[in-house]
Design an enzyme around this catalytic site. Structure first.
Site, PDB file in Angstrom:
ATOM      1  N   GLY A 150       2.860  -0.244  -1.222  1.00  0.00           N
ATOM      2  CA  GLY A 150       3.024   1.158  -1.578  1.00  0.00           C
ATOM      3  C   GLY A 150       4.481   1.487  -1.845  1.00  0.00           C
ATOM      4  CB  CYS A 151       6.011   4.277  -3.715  1.00  0.00           C
ATOM      5  SG  CYS A 151       4.979   5.655  -3.147  1.00  0.00           S
ATOM      6  CE1 TYR A 152       7.905   8.926   0.688  1.00  0.00           C
ATOM      7  CE2 TYR A 152       5.504   9.017   0.563  1.00  0.00           C
ATOM      8  CZ  TYR A 152       6.741   9.642   0.459  1.00  0.00           C
ATOM      9  OH  TYR A 152       6.802  10.977   0.159  1.00  0.00           O
ATOM     10  CB  THR A 153       5.272   0.433   2.281  1.00  0.00           C
ATOM     11  OG1 THR A 153       4.738   0.240   0.979  1.00  0.00           O
ATOM     12  CG2 THR A 153       4.296   1.251   3.065  1.00  0.00           C
ATOM     13  CB  ALA A 155      11.805   2.844  -0.351  1.00  0.00           C
TER      14      ALA A 155
END
Length: 345
Positions: A150-153, A155
């Site tokens: 995922g995107c948050y993950t 980063a």
């Protein structure tokens, strides 16, 4: 030439996949599947492709009939929608890169707890590889099923991973403050992501219950070789795309900022898509690229380390990372089709 198909081609991540695959010199895009737009020309949905991509989107049923035409299947579907098609693709020796969450977690029970969905392909969880190339490149090379992070993950994990790998921080002290552009909420019509609801406003959501939490904890626990429980709070920011993750933790012992930079440069020094910066990351400097920018600060008063990372949520946080994984799986230059810098204005 690698032949590819996309399931869920008309969502934001799917459209970004089309963009990359269309320009990739070693890929032929065979089909684009869409539940809502089957039978419609892709360029009628996204007009920027007019005169360049004239193909019509096909249905899931048509996609299943065309599996024998492709080498790799990209899936950008809602969580819980990929189980059957992944099984069929793997039985046909087709590599699968899933941009959803169905294969990211090691435990079917944890998946059900956080997503409220019964996992219908538990036997495949052991086969899937978490598709974070900077951490799992060697496993990705030989895998047929990639769980694209995922995107948050992405980063968050890239920001904190070296600290836990070296045992420098208290594993019970980690706090991650994440901020995302509105495209992270997807293309579906939702009141909370309407312009008037988001513009001129910043808001937290999914507080203490966001679904990316166990994904981050799982990967950071692997780095620490012990269970990591952390606090993660995401926010929506009134911009189209981008992720900024500000990560806090208590240092176990004193270490200078210079030594920390040496550590990060050593850990990521050969990674083309990671830039270790002295300046604080800015989402506009990674927008439209597959880059992750990371900077480090120490708060001596509180003995805390603060690591800040920035990515484009639709690229390094989704489609770009999926292309990076595909390149690795097929043994071609990891940068192929992704060698782009951000356009500033």
């Amino acid at each position: 030439m690698i032949t590819a198909g996309i399931l869920g081609a008309t969502g934001y991540a799917g459209q970004q996949l089309v963009w990359f695959l269309h320009k990739h010199p070693k890929v032929e895009l065979k089909f684009m599947c869409s539940h809502n737009y089957a039978g419609s020309k892709f360029s009628d949905i996204y007009n920027n492709y007019s005169n360049f991509i004239q193909n019509k989107c096909i249905s899931l049923e048509e996609c299943e009939c065309k599996l024998n035409q492709i080498d790799v299947l990209f899936i950008a579907l809602p969580n819980g929608s990929s189980f059957n098609i992944v099984k069929k693709a793997l039985l046909n020796n087709i590599k699968v890169i899933d941009l959803g969450a169905d294969y990211r977690l090691n435990s079917a029970e944890v998946y059900k707890e956080w997503y409220g969905i019964e996992h219908n392909a538990k036997n495949l969880l052991k086969e899937s590889v978490y598709g974070l190339p900077e951490i799992y490149r060697e496993k990705i090379k030989t895998s047929n099923l990639i769980a694209n992070p995922g995107c948050y993950t992405t980063a968050s994990i890239l920001a904190v991973y070296p600290l836990l790998k070296e045992g420098l921080i208290d594993t019970n002290s980690i706090i991650i403050d994440g901020k995302s552009g509105i495209s992270g909420a997807g293309r579906a019509l939702k009141t909370n992501s309407l312009f008037c609801e988001c513009n001129e406003s910043v808001k937290a959501y999914g507080v203490a219950e966001h679904r990316h939490t166990p994904e981050i904890e799982q990967q950071l626990s692997a780095a620490a070789k012990k269970e990591v429980i952390l606090t993660f709070t995401p926010h929506l920011i009134p911009m189209n795309r981008g992720i900024l993750a500000t990560c806090y933790a208590n240092l176990k012992t004193y270490i200078s900022e210079e030594d920390l930079y040496n550590l990060y440069n050593s850990f990521y020094g050969n990674e083309y898509f990671i830039r270790i910066l002295k300046n604080l990351p800015d989402t506009r400097n990674v927008r439209g690229s597959n880059l992750c920018d990371i900077a480090i600060r120490i708060d001596k008063r509180t003995n805390k380390i603060i690591v800040i990372s920035a990515i484009d949520n639709l690229i390094k946080g989704a489609a770009g990372q999926a292309i990076q994984n595909m390149n690795i799986m097929f043994g071609i230059d990891e940068k192929e089709g992704l060698d782009l810098l951000s356009m500033q204005i």
